[in-house]
Design a protein around this motif. Structure first.
Motif, PDB file in Angstrom:
ATOM      1  N   THR B  40     -11.831   9.947  -0.152  1.00 21.19           N
ATOM      2  CA  THR B  40     -10.454   9.644   0.248  1.00 21.19           C
ATOM      3  C   THR B  40      -9.509  10.453  -0.626  1.00 21.19           C
ATOM      4  O   THR B  40      -9.927  11.036  -1.620  1.00 21.19           O
ATOM      5  CB  THR B  40     -10.081   8.158   0.030  1.00 21.19           C
ATOM      6  OG1 THR B  40      -9.930   7.927  -1.381  1.00 21.19           O
ATOM      7  CG2 THR B  40     -11.148   7.224   0.571  1.00 21.19           C
ATOM      8  N   PHE B  70      -7.825  -0.907  -1.302  1.00 15.58           N
ATOM      9  CA  PHE B  70      -7.986  -0.116  -0.082  1.00 15.58           C
ATOM     10  C   PHE B  70      -9.410  -0.199   0.449  1.00 15.58           C
ATOM     11  O   PHE B  70     -10.369  -0.154  -0.323  1.00 15.58           O
ATOM     12  CB  PHE B  70      -7.668   1.366  -0.353  1.00 15.58           C
ATOM     13  CG  PHE B  70      -6.255   1.585  -0.789  1.00 15.58           C
ATOM     14  CD1 PHE B  70      -5.250   1.770   0.144  1.00 15.58           C
ATOM     15  CD2 PHE B  70      -5.937   1.555  -2.137  1.00 15.58           C
ATOM     16  CE1 PHE B  70      -3.935   1.945  -0.266  1.00 15.58           C
ATOM     17  CE2 PHE B  70      -4.622   1.723  -2.555  1.00 15.58           C
ATOM     18  CZ  PHE B  70      -3.618   1.920  -1.618  1.00 15.58           C
ATOM     19  N   THR B  74     -11.552   2.847   6.232  1.00 19.56           N
ATOM     20  CA  THR B  74     -10.381   3.153   7.039  1.00 19.56           C
ATOM     21  C   THR B  74      -9.241   3.699   6.206  1.00 19.56           C
ATOM     22  O   THR B  74      -8.307   4.288   6.744  1.00 19.56           O
ATOM     23  CB  THR B  74      -9.882   1.866   7.715  1.00 19.56           C
ATOM     24  OG1 THR B  74      -9.597   0.917   6.672  1.00 19.56           O
ATOM     25  CG2 THR B  74     -10.944   1.282   8.629  1.00 19.56           C
ATOM     26  N   GLY B  75      -9.269   3.457   4.901  1.00 20.82           N
ATOM     27  CA  GLY B  75      -8.168   3.875   4.043  1.00 20.82           C
ATOM     28  C   GLY B  75      -6.986   2.922   4.073  1.00 20.82           C
ATOM     29  O   GLY B  75      -5.973   3.154   3.410  1.00 20.82           O
ATOM     30  N   VAL B  76      -7.103   1.828   4.826  1.00 26.42           N
ATOM     31  CA  VAL B  76      -5.965   0.917   4.975  1.00 26.42           C
ATOM     32  C   VAL B  76      -5.883  -0.038   3.780  1.00 26.42           C
ATOM     33  O   VAL B  76      -6.890  -0.570   3.325  1.00 26.42           O
ATOM     34  CB  VAL B  76      -6.100   0.111   6.287  1.00 26.42           C
ATOM     35  CG1 VAL B  76      -4.973  -0.910   6.407  1.00 26.42           C
ATOM     36  CG2 VAL B  76      -6.106   1.056   7.471  1.00 26.42           C
ATOM     37  N   GLN B  78      -5.345  -3.450   1.859  1.00 33.40           N
ATOM     38  CA  GLN B  78      -5.728  -4.798   2.270  1.00 33.40           C
ATOM     39  C   GLN B  78      -4.659  -5.798   1.850  1.00 33.40           C
ATOM     40  O   GLN B  78      -3.846  -5.526   0.977  1.00 33.40           O
ATOM     41  CB  GLN B  78      -7.050  -5.181   1.601  1.00 33.40           C
ATOM     42  CG  GLN B  78      -8.141  -4.167   1.844  1.00 33.40           C
ATOM     43  CD  GLN B  78      -8.562  -4.118   3.291  1.00 33.40           C
ATOM     44  OE1 GLN B  78      -9.182  -5.029   3.800  1.00 33.40           O
ATOM     45  NE2 GLN B  78      -8.177  -3.049   3.969  1.00 33.40           N
ATOM     46  N   GLU B  82       1.175  -2.732   2.279  1.00 37.51           N
ATOM     47  CA  GLU B  82       1.119  -1.851   3.445  1.00 37.51           C
ATOM     48  C   GLU B  82       1.033  -0.402   3.032  1.00 37.51           C
ATOM     49  O   GLU B  82       1.894   0.079   2.277  1.00 37.51           O
ATOM     50  CB  GLU B  82       2.344  -2.075   4.331  1.00 37.51           C
ATOM     51  CG  GLU B  82       2.121  -3.253   5.261  1.00 37.51           C
ATOM     52  CD  GLU B  82       3.296  -3.474   6.179  1.00 37.51           C
ATOM     53  OE1 GLU B  82       3.915  -2.476   6.603  1.00 37.51           O
ATOM     54  OE2 GLU B  82       3.574  -4.655   6.455  1.00 37.51           O
ATOM     55  N   GLN B  84      -1.679   3.444   3.611  1.00 38.05           N
ATOM     56  CA  GLN B  84      -2.987   3.963   3.999  1.00 38.05           C
ATOM     57  C   GLN B  84      -3.234   5.272   3.271  1.00 38.05           C
ATOM     58  O   GLN B  84      -2.310   6.075   3.104  1.00 38.05           O
ATOM     59  CB  GLN B  84      -3.038   4.184   5.513  1.00 38.05           C
ATOM     60  CG  GLN B  84      -4.422   4.604   5.985  1.00 38.05           C
ATOM     61  CD  GLN B  84      -4.578   4.545   7.488  1.00 38.05           C
ATOM     62  OE1 GLN B  84      -3.593   4.450   8.212  1.00 38.05           O
ATOM     63  NE2 GLN B  84      -5.792   4.593   7.967  1.00 38.05           N
ATOM     64  N   ASP B  86      -5.622   8.857   3.086  1.00 35.34           N
ATOM     65  CA  ASP B  86      -6.432   9.693   3.964  1.00 35.34           C
ATOM     66  C   ASP B  86      -7.905   9.499   3.636  1.00 35.34           C
ATOM     67  O   ASP B  86      -8.271   9.344   2.474  1.00 35.34           O
ATOM     68  CB  ASP B  86      -6.079  11.174   3.758  1.00 35.34           C
ATOM     69  CG  ASP B  86      -4.683  11.468   4.286  1.00 35.34           C
ATOM     70  OD1 ASP B  86      -4.239  10.767   5.201  1.00 35.34           O
ATOM     71  OD2 ASP B  86      -4.042  12.399   3.751  1.00 35.34           O
ATOM     72  N   THR B  87      -8.743   9.508   4.659  1.00 34.15           N
ATOM     73  CA  THR B  87     -10.185   9.454   4.420  1.00 34.15           C
ATOM     74  C   THR B  87     -10.805  10.726   4.980  1.00 34.15           C
ATOM     75  O   THR B  87     -10.271  11.323   5.911  1.00 34.15           O
ATOM     76  CB  THR B  87     -10.833   8.241   5.115  1.00 34.15           C
ATOM     77  OG1 THR B  87     -10.547   8.326   6.505  1.00 34.15           O
ATOM     78  CG2 THR B  87     -10.290   6.941   4.575  1.00 34.15           C
TER      79      THR B  87
END
Ligand SMILES: Cc1cc2nc3c(=O)[nH]c(=O)nc-3n(C[C@H](O)[C@H](O)[C@H](O)COP(=O)(O)OP(=O)(O)OC[C@H]3O[C@@H](n4cnc5c(N)ncnc54)[C@H](O)[C@@H]3O)c2cc1C
Ligand code: SF4
Ligand code: SF4
Ligand code: FES
Lengths: 813, 109
Positions: B40, B70, B74-76, B78, B82, B84, B86-87
């Protein structure tokens, strides 16, 4: 005229293929069967029961002489095939040639032998066939013989268990962090390891073999970390490779295995292949289930019928009594996956399901595998599990069953588990008191003394009351460590001691953690508790530390680091100052700052420069100041009686001695000390975690001060007469704090919970206990008092601070 | 894709990470306790914390600066946070770590 079929290899796959072929059409082929082993087909997977003595070779033979004769199979056992001549359609055996119309290659695999010195010594074997098994059985005949098994996978562990069952001393060496890592996750690996250790098998993980030692036979195994393990027998079970040499020589297409199409044909349409020697759509095979499917397809293809081999999911079980495990599907890798974890510490059960898009894709279980096949079915059929998600983990019988009980870890404790460490009260005493009518905490305290001293076991006592009284007991809400567990920090600390949990995996399993390996909240705490309680047995895990302690430097908000060398008692020399100034110049340190603890702070050092700047400072005689550590930070001193007209004692000298004694030890939170030479207190000793104020009659030791978000004066712990006594008391306090406080509680917070009276009881009144605390501290220091900078600046460690690769450079070439 | 070998899995500590310098900046390569690898961006979207220095747990990493968590798949971010990261595609083959060079490498001259 009958067509001629030649089969190379009488293994599990070809045996099954011949059965299917002869059943369908007994007269289609004249069959010649070669086997390098001097025997026919037998059930290879049952070699483990033969090794352990549960079965004999005769019982595992699948095709005997009669069978070959009845079916007109010409046997050439004990004969290697040395060549395939595709032009002449001839197979060359050691004793002569045979012509074929169709050829079936079923050569299986060859064990992988790790290329270390000594690998060819007599006594080093693989585990593949009956001869290996017999060699092992023979080795167990010698009294006191020792075996080392290299490889903690399926084969290695079955070998180890078999050898142990026959009375040998067995050590298993495994390269990875946990056993059977391809089939099991860490938690299941831990349970398996525990079961094997209970059988008396020694297991070493992350053990890399450097060499096998011996003159004219094996004598020992040498590990990379320089340990040697004596051995009369070494079994290598580190993996297999498809046996493709014949195919290679005959220029048949080979990738990792002999490539076959869906009909099991090789690149030569008259040559088929089956079993572990093949590669089908980039996949290799190591278990028999898919080989049996291949065997069916082979028979059909030989009879010119259409058939297609489609590999299915496989599941694994280990054939070791008492080790009940099951693993299927894919429980690693992949996007958007979700875990369901169930642990029952009392029964040593662990189950984990991996779910993706409402379908189970993997399952690992240990201890209770009764539902394994049910889950395996759901995996193979890709069943949508959304409707049963909540109760899925309980298996088919429990659909709609009970929810998890957070108290099970406590209920599972043995009767003699010590709950209250201060007063030595065990579980059964508390349960008995409750049953005899002590229904509130006060009554239990009065009758058993449990939780009547430092009070850190209160949570556990309450849980025991809840378990014993059921609904009659109202549990006060306690704060759990984090979302991974319902236990509080105090509970976890107590249980680590009373259940003698000595690894992270043990904590996760025995205390019923609901995540695979914790989170950033609980892991650093548990890592600390383990290293504080078991300094010798537990190995510190840097990956469970916050970055500051892992990198041994404070991370700044821009991602650079600060570097603070130790200045004992706040004393320095012109040479040290010059070296610090040189380092600041050399590494372009933007900010040099004098700290409140009498140290010099170099701020803004780049991560990859850390080992180099450390080395420079080490070379100038300085070590890490642990300015990043939950441990002893600084001992601040005033100049004391050597220079100050008010000074009563040598405050600097004592400060240096204290710092020498206490540095390097990890503690629940940072610890700051100070020594002032008289009550004017220029070193501000009365707001430190431990502060000494010198007076004419000796040394006043105060503890539990604070000067941060809270400001608090120290409380007097003891007045000491000599420096030695002062150091002893300070050390005992440090150890008491290390052993009992909650992670991230500074001493003043902890003392507020347990009370200064209790601390005094432990250190001032009970001199024997004080000495024992000091001894335990010294034991821990024998391991942890070392300069992390020197270790990490060493040539094989330093490069790890740089990037793993630089792709921007490669492109420029 | 063009897979490039960036090193051995043993070069990254278990439950740890290392950095790879690429044309899109520093990429963090993580190794989980199950020996999976993930790649990532190394920069936390909150305040640029170096994620390669975070604590790796399950298939997540916690930023060392302010504890954003994170998901490495997905890189999102948790929970309540809010953001993200990059993966990038990554895999392990025969103990070697492979990254997709098309995204990360300057075109070879
Ligand atoms: C101890 C042990 C336990 C196991 N336990 C399990 C288990 O529980 N579950 C499971 O699913 N699998 C298990 N396996 C794996 C399983 O045994 C194999 O997958 C299976 O035997 C492979 O069958 P095969 O016919 O491809 O090869 P093999 O059974 O190995 O047969 C190949 C034969 O070909 C012969 N050969 C090779 N080259 C030549 C040549 N040039 N000329 C003549 N002959 C040659 C070899 O001597 C050998 O006899 C176990 C394996 C071992 C060793
Ligand atoms: S604390 Fe006392 S001895 Fe120390 S410098 Fe101050 S006045 Fe002097
Ligand atoms: S007082 Fe606050 S701003 Fe200053 S160094 Fe300490 S934490 Fe940082
Ligand atoms: S920079 Fe990552 S959480 Fe703040």
């Amino acid at each position: 005229m009958k067509k001629k079929l030649v089969v190379i290899g009488a293994g599990m796959a070809s045996g099954r293929a011949l059965e299917h072929l002869l059943e369908a059409d007994k007269d289609a082929y004249d069959i010649t069967l070669f086997n390098a082993e001097p025997r026919g087909n037998y059930n290879r997977i049952m070699l483990s029961p033969v090794l352990s003595g549960d079965k004999t070779y005769e019982e595992i033979v699948t095709h005997d002489a009669n069978w070959y004769e009845e079916n007109g199979v010409t046997c050439r056992f004990g004969e290697h095939v040395v060549k395939i001549d595709r032009e002449r359609k001839i197979v060359v055996g050691q004793n002569g040639e045979v012509a074929y119309d169709k050829l079936l290659m079923a050569t299986g695999s060859a064990p992988f032998i790790i290329p270390v010195p000594g690998k060819d010594l007599p006594g080093v074997i693989a585990y593949r066939d009956l001869d290996d098994t017999n060699t092992m059985i023979e080795a167990t005949q010698k009294p006191g013989a020792k075996a080392v098994v290299i490889g903690g996978g399926l084969l290695g562990l079955e070998a180890a268990a078999g050898l142990k069952a026959r009375g040998m001393d067995v050590t298993v060496l495994h390269l990875m962090g946990h056993l059977m890592e391809r089939q099991l996750d860490e938690a299941a690996g831990y349970l398996l390891r525990r079961a094997l250790e209970d059988k008396g098998i020694e297991v070493k993980c992350q053990a890399s073999t450097a060499a096998i030692l011996g003159e004219d036979k094996v004598e020992a195994v040498l590990l990379q970390d320089k340990t040697t393990i004596p051995a009369d027998l070494v079994v290598m079970a580190v993996g297999i490779r498809p046996e493709t040499r014949l195919a290679n020589d005959a220029a048949i297409e080979v990738e990792r295995g002999i490539t076959v199409d869906d009909a099991m044909r090789t690149s030569d349409p008259d040559i088929l292949a089956v079993g572990e020697c093949v590669e089908h759509r980039q996949q290799l095979f190591g278990l028999v289930a898919p080989l049996y499917d291949q065997a069916k397809v082979v028979a059909a293809t030989l009879l010119e019928e259409d058939a297609v081999f489609a590999p299915k999911e496989v599941s694994t079980k280990l054939k070791v009594t008492g080790c009940d495990l099951f693993s299927a599907g894919d429980f690693a890798e992949g996007e958007g996956r979700e875990d369901i974890v169930f642990r029952d510490p009392s029964r040593g059960v662990y189950k984990r399901l991996v779910i993706e898009n409402n379908v189970i894709v993997g399952a690992v279980m240990y201890g209770d595998t009764a539902d394994g096949n049910w889950f395996f079915g759901l995996i193979k059929d890709k069943t949508d599990i959304s409707d049963m998600r909540d109760t899925l983990i309980f298996g088919p019988a429990f659909q709609g069953g009970e929810p998890l009980d957070p108290l099970q870890a406590v209920a599972a404790l043995p009767d003699d588990a010590e709950i209250c460490g201060c007063n030595g009260v065990c579980k059964s005493q508390i349960v008995d008191a409750v049953k005899a009518g002590a229904t509130d905490l006060g009554a239990v305290r009065a009758q058993t003394k449990a939780s009547a001293s430092c009070g850190t076991c209160t949570g556990l006592v309450e849980q025991l009351m809840a378990v014993t009284l059921g609904d009659d007991f109202q549990m006060p809400a306690a704060q759990s460590v984090c979302g991974c567990t319902d236990l509080t920090h105090e509970d976890v600390r107590r249980l680590i001691k009373s259940k003698e949990l000595k690894s992270q995996a043990a904590v996760w399993q025995e205390l019923g953690w609901n995540t695979p390996n914790g989170c950033h909240v609980c892991r650093p705490a548990v890592n600390y508790y383990l290293l504080a309680d078991w300094p010798v047995e537990y190995q510190d895990d840097p990956q469970s530390r916050f970055v500051n302690e892992r990198k041994h430097a404070n991370i700044q908000k821009d991602g650079t680091y600060s570097v603070v060398p130790r200045m004992w008692g706040g004393m320095t020399t012109p040479d040290e100052l010059r070296a610090i100034a040189d380092a600041a110049d050399k590494y372009n340190v933007p900010t040099v700052h004098v700290t409140g603890g009498q140290r010099i702070d170099l701020l803004g050092v780049k991560g990859e420069d850390l080992p180099a700047i450390w080395k420079d400072l080490n070379d100038a005689g300085m070590v890490s100041g642990h300015a990043y550590a939950k441990g002893l930070r600084t001992v601040k001193t005033c100049v004391g009686k050597d220079h100050c007209r008010f000074g009563t004692q040598d405050s600097t000298g004592l400060g240096i001695k204290l710092e020498n004694k206490l540095w390097g030890s990890w503690s629940p939170h940072k610890v700051k000390l100070a020594v002032s030479g008289c009550p004017r207190n220029c070193a501000e000793a009365t707001c430190k975690d431990i502060g000494v104020v010198c007076v004419d009659s000796g040394y006043q030791v105060g503890v539990a001060g604070a000067a941060g978000m809270d400001v608090k004066e120290t409380e007097r712990l003891m007045d000491c007469e000599t420096e030695e006594e002062t150091i002893e008391v300070a050390t005992a306090f440090m150890q008491l704090y290390r052993e009992n406080a909650k992670y991230l509680d500074r001493p003043y917070k902890w003392v507020a919970k347990v009370g200064l009276d209790w601390v005094k009881e432990q250190i001032v009144e009970n001199v024997e206990n004080r000495i024992a605390l000091v001894e335990r501290f010294e034991l821990s220091q024998s391991i942890y008092q070392k300069d992390p900078w020197a270790e990490l600046a060493a040539p094989d460690e330093a490069p790890k601070f740089g990037p793993l690769a630089n792709l921007t450079l490669e492109a420029a070439e | 894709m063009s897979w490039i070998d960036i090193g051995s899995i043993e070069d990254i500590p278990l439950r740890g990470a290392r950095v790879v310098k690429t044309k899109v900046g520093c990429v963090a390569v993580f190794r989980t306790s199950e020996n999976e690898v993930f790649a990532t961006s190394d920069r936390c979207p909150h305040k640029n914390g170096p994620l390669s220095e975070g604590i790796v747990h399950g298939q997540s990493v916690t930023c060392p600066l302010h504890n954003w968590v994170f998901d490495l798949n997905t890189g999102v971010a948790q929970g309540a946070d809010e953001g993200q990261i990059d993966t990038y595609p990554a895999k392990v083959e025969a103990g070697r770590i492979l990254l997709d060079g098309t995204l990360l490498m300057n075109r070879a001259a």
